[in-house]
Design a protein around this motif. Structure first.
Motif, mmCIF file in Angstrom:
data_model
loop_
_atom_site.group_PDB
_atom_site.id
_atom_site.type_symbol
_atom_site.label_atom_id
_atom_site.label_comp_id
_atom_site.label_asym_id
_atom_site.label_seq_id
_atom_site.Cartn_x
_atom_site.Cartn_y
_atom_site.Cartn_z
ATOM 1 N N GLY A 1 0.777 -1.232 0.000
ATOM 2 C CA GLY A 1 0.000 0.000 0.000
ATOM 3 C C GLY A 1 0.809 1.282 0.000
ATOM 4 O O GLY A 1 0.285 2.341 -0.358
ATOM 5 N N LYS A 2 2.082 1.208 0.383
ATOM 6 C CA LYS A 2 2.902 2.419 0.464
ATOM 7 C C LYS A 2 4.110 2.355 -0.467
ATOM 8 O O LYS A 2 4.316 3.249 -1.292
ATOM 9 N N TYR A 3 4.899 1.301 -0.334
ATOM 10 C CA TYR A 3 6.077 1.190 -1.198
ATOM 11 C C TYR A 3 5.675 1.190 -2.668
ATOM 12 O O TYR A 3 6.203 1.971 -3.474
ATOM 13 N N THR A 4 4.717 0.334 -3.029
ATOM 14 C CA THR A 4 4.292 0.248 -4.425
ATOM 15 C C THR A 4 3.715 1.562 -4.910
ATOM 16 O O THR A 4 3.990 2.010 -6.030
ATOM 17 N N PRO B 1 16.627 11.449 -10.291
ATOM 18 C CA PRO B 1 16.361 12.352 -9.161
ATOM 19 C C PRO B 1 15.156 11.916 -8.328
ATOM 20 O O PRO B 1 15.122 12.140 -7.113
ATOM 21 N N ALA B 2 14.156 11.300 -8.981
ATOM 22 C CA ALA B 2 12.998 10.821 -8.226
ATOM 23 C C ALA B 2 13.416 9.754 -7.222
ATOM 24 O O ALA B 2 12.952 9.745 -6.069
ATOM 25 N N ALA B 3 14.286 8.837 -7.654
ATOM 26 C CA ALA B 3 14.766 7.788 -6.756
ATOM 27 C C ALA B 3 15.533 8.379 -5.578
ATOM 28 O O ALA B 3 15.337 7.987 -4.420
ATOM 29 N N VAL B 4 16.410 9.335 -5.863
ATOM 30 C CA VAL B 4 17.195 9.967 -4.790
ATOM 31 C C VAL B 4 16.282 10.727 -3.838
ATOM 32 O O VAL B 4 16.407 10.630 -2.609
ATOM 33 N N GLY B 5 15.337 11.469 -4.381
ATOM 34 C CA GLY B 5 14.428 12.237 -3.547
ATOM 35 C C GLY B 5 13.580 11.362 -2.638
ATOM 36 O O GLY B 5 13.415 11.658 -1.442
ATOM 37 N N LEU B 6 13.049 10.270 -3.192
ATOM 38 C CA LEU B 6 12.253 9.351 -2.379
ATOM 39 C C LEU B 6 13.101 8.710 -1.285
ATOM 40 O O LEU B 6 12.645 8.549 -0.142
ATOM 41 N N GLY B 7 14.334 8.347 -1.635
ATOM 42 C CA GLY B 7 15.200 7.714 -0.648
ATOM 43 C C GLY B 7 15.554 8.638 0.499
ATOM 44 O O GLY B 7 15.575 8.229 1.663
ATOM 45 N N VAL B 8 15.795 9.894 0.196
ATOM 46 C CA VAL B 8 16.219 10.864 1.212
ATOM 47 C C VAL B 8 15.050 11.329 2.081
ATOM 48 O O VAL B 8 15.199 11.522 3.287
ATOM 49 N N ALA C 1 11.350 2.921 5.798
ATOM 50 C CA ALA C 1 12.555 2.141 5.487
ATOM 51 C C ALA C 1 12.393 1.375 4.176
ATOM 52 O O ALA C 1 13.361 1.195 3.429
ATOM 53 N N LEU C 2 11.167 0.925 3.885
ATOM 54 C CA LEU C 2 10.927 0.211 2.629
ATOM 55 C C LEU C 2 11.242 1.097 1.432
ATOM 56 O O LEU C 2 11.856 0.660 0.450
ATOM 57 N N ILE C 3 10.825 2.342 1.506
ATOM 58 C CA ILE C 3 11.036 3.266 0.389
ATOM 59 C C ILE C 3 12.500 3.683 0.308
ATOM 60 O O ILE C 3 13.058 3.814 -0.793
ATOM 61 N N THR C 4 13.139 3.894 1.450
ATOM 62 C CA THR C 4 14.563 4.255 1.451
ATOM 63 C C THR C 4 15.398 3.176 0.764
ATOM 64 O O THR C 4 16.248 3.468 -0.081
ATOM 65 N N TRP C 5 15.139 1.919 1.135
ATOM 66 C CA TRP C 5 15.892 0.817 0.546
ATOM 67 C C TRP C 5 15.490 0.532 -0.892
ATOM 68 O O TRP C 5 16.321 0.118 -1.703
ATOM 69 N N GLY C 6 14.220 0.769 -1.211
ATOM 70 C CA GLY C 6 13.729 0.368 -2.524
ATOM 71 C C GLY C 6 13.637 1.462 -3.554
ATOM 72 O O GLY C 6 13.224 1.210 -4.689
ATOM 73 N N ALA C 7 14.012 2.688 -3.190
ATOM 74 C CA ALA C 7 13.859 3.811 -4.124
ATOM 75 C C ALA C 7 14.648 3.612 -5.415
ATOM 76 O O ALA C 7 14.220 4.036 -6.491
#
Length: 531
Positions: free
Chosen positions: A287-290, A340-347, A365-371
């Protein structure tokens, strides 16, 4: 710049804008929905949707690409009669497959939900059954218009579909909400998907009716000229063309279903979590990571749809130079957005979740690791579109198989580690998309000699994204030290990050003028920014 390249970029821009709008609307309705049903309800919603997605893929996922490719080939030779025959043959296939898929969901909802250890999802699965037929018919109409190099019907129907989806998903979830039976509210949320699909189909039928006189005129003018293709033979060709696309997509869908089952079994095997905690962790994953990961990927998905017919046209007409340029442009533009989207989501994963889901903000943490999967998935999608355009339909299927072959053992070992838990599914997904992208890239180079412009497509966006990420992290924490308003701090940090990224990219000459020449706004921007 040639007219066909302008058409490709324009269609990609139209689809990208529509998909961004669709994803944004998806955010809007998932925020109140998640705050209402929480991670537990999201788990029931997510399992229902994964099963629906798999049936939808099997029944119609390959149709838009197959129809777009086949129609584009015939239009390139002015065979409008045969192009319309493709449309008719594909509609027959879609209706039969859609009815079969709808009946499967209706009849086997219970056993399927039990197999994935989420029996409460049975209501969500059944509420989605009619949507399979509706979407199958939509797939044919969208593929036909894309094959005619017209992205407007697809884009407009997507926007209308998502508006109705957003309104009715939240409305029906609220109507059916019962704190002791969240599975009913989850089913209300999935039922909104069907309402949205029906609205989108109505829009497409209306547009087709408007275009019908022009279509019939071209078909009639072509009746007494050239070759004629048999309706029955075309159905076979549609199925043969769609099959590798369906298999490749189904493999990824199966891996998501396996995630749903393995998260439960491997977390249970770890002995560190209760049943409630396991369900909630899967709810965060689905529901969140995806949700967060798919927003930026909408750009590459749009380009993948737009690049297929135009690449096919270049192949048919012998314009190999045009094919190389379109491929390079698609990869570059996709990475300029995705990196940049991946970096922004991770940060900023935790602040973003706290801003969007104040009642259920867990899962950062799911989004940080999976961005980083944003980058690999975007690249895989673009390369898939190009490979389909050059008639290498099976290569993405092999890439998907290789990716899933890596994902499954990683899932098995990582998820069972209590300190990693559901993050293991995210890590395995990153490797899955990376392997699939590498396979696609290798075979694209082998068959066409095309290699990405690594400097402009990867290095410059990555350098600018690093500067952007540092500025986003620093500005958020500085602001958070003075203000407790999470929305203000997060949105300001995002605004600063965007400004830094575009500034650094401009300084590095990362934006190429040719990417903007197709648009009046782009030509105006070129006067303002030195590139």
């Amino acid at each position: 710049m040639t007219q066909r390249k302008q058409s490709f970029i324009t269609n990609a821009a139209i689809l990208a804008a529509a998909m961004i709008g669709v994803r944004f609307l998806g955010f809007l309705y998932h925020v109140p929905l998640t705050n209402l049903i929480g991670d537990l309800g999201n788990a029931y919603y997510g399992v229902g949707f994964q099963i629906y997605s798999f049936v939808l893929i099997v029944s119609s996922a390959g149709l838009p690409a197959a129809i777009s490719k086949m129609v584009s080939e015939r239009v390139a030779h002015d065979e409008y009669y045969n192009a319309h025959q493709v449309f008719r043959a594909a509609m027959y296939v879609a209706v039969v497959a859609g009815i079969a898929g709808a009946l499967f969901l209706l009849i086997f909802a219970g056993p399927t939900a039990d197999l994935l250890r989420r029996p409460e999802s049975v209501y969500a699965i059944r509420s989605l059954s009619p949507t399979v037929l509706i979407v199958a018919v939509m797939a044919v109409l969208r593929g036909y218009f894309m094959g005619m190099h017209n992205a407007v019907p697809t884009a407009l129907s997507q926007i209308v579909e998502q508006i109705f989806n957003a309104v009715f998903s939240v409305l029906l979830a609220y109507v059916l909400f019962d704190a002791s039976r969240l599975e009913l509210a989850a089913a209300g949320g999935t039922a909104g998907t069907g309402v949205g699909a029906l609205a989108g189909l109505i829009v497409l039928i209306f547009i087709y009716k408007l275009a019908a006189p022009s279509i019939k005129k071209r078909v009639k003018a072509d009746i007494d000229t050239g070759r004629r293709e048999n309706h029955k033979d075309l159905r076979k060709i549609v199925l043969a063309t769609a099959f590798p696309v369906i298999v490749g997509s189904a493999i990824f869908s199966i891996s998501n279903l396996i995630d749903a089952a393995m998260v439960t079994s491997r977390l249970t095997a770890s002995g560190a979590f209760t049943d409630f905690e396991i369900t909630a962790l899967y709810g965060q994953l689905s529901g969140k990571y995806t949700l967060m990961i798919t927003l930026p990927v909408s750009i590459s998905a749009a380009m993948s749809h737009a690049v297929l017919p135009t690449i096919r046209h270049s192949i048919v007409t012998g314009d190999l130079d045009g094919m190389h340029k379109k491929t390079g442009t698609a990869i570059r533009l996709s990475m300029i957005i995705s990196i940049p989207a991946a970096v922004g989501l991770g940060v900023l994963s935790n602040p973003i979740l706290s801003m969007l889901f104040p009642n259920h903000s867990e899962g950062g943490a799911l989004i940080t690791w999976g961005a980083v999967s944003v980058i690999f998935l975007a690249l895989m999608q673009i390369l898939t579109g190009v490979l389909q355009g050059i008639d290498k339909l099976r290569i993405p299927m092999y890439g998907a198989m290789a990716g899933v072959a890596i994902k499954l053992p990683l899932n098995y070992f990582l998820i069972a580690v209590p300190g990693i838990n559901v993050i293991g599914a995210v890590i395995s997904t990153c490797f899955c998309y990376l392997v699939a992208a590498i396979v696609n890239l290798y075979f694209l180079h082998r068959y066409t000699g095309i290699a990405p412009d690594y400097k402009n497509a990867f290095l410059k966006p990555a350098a600018a994204a690093v500067a952007m990420g540092l500025s986003a992290y620093a500005s958020y924490h500085v602001l958070a030290g003075f203000s407790g308003n999470i929305i203000f701090c997060t949105m300001t940090a995002i605004g600063i990050a965007v400004l830094v990224y575009f500034t650094v990219m401009s300084a590095l000459n990362g934006f190429l003028p040719e990417d903007f020449y197709s648009f009046k706004l782009g030509r105006k921007l070129l006067r303002w920014v030195k590139m």
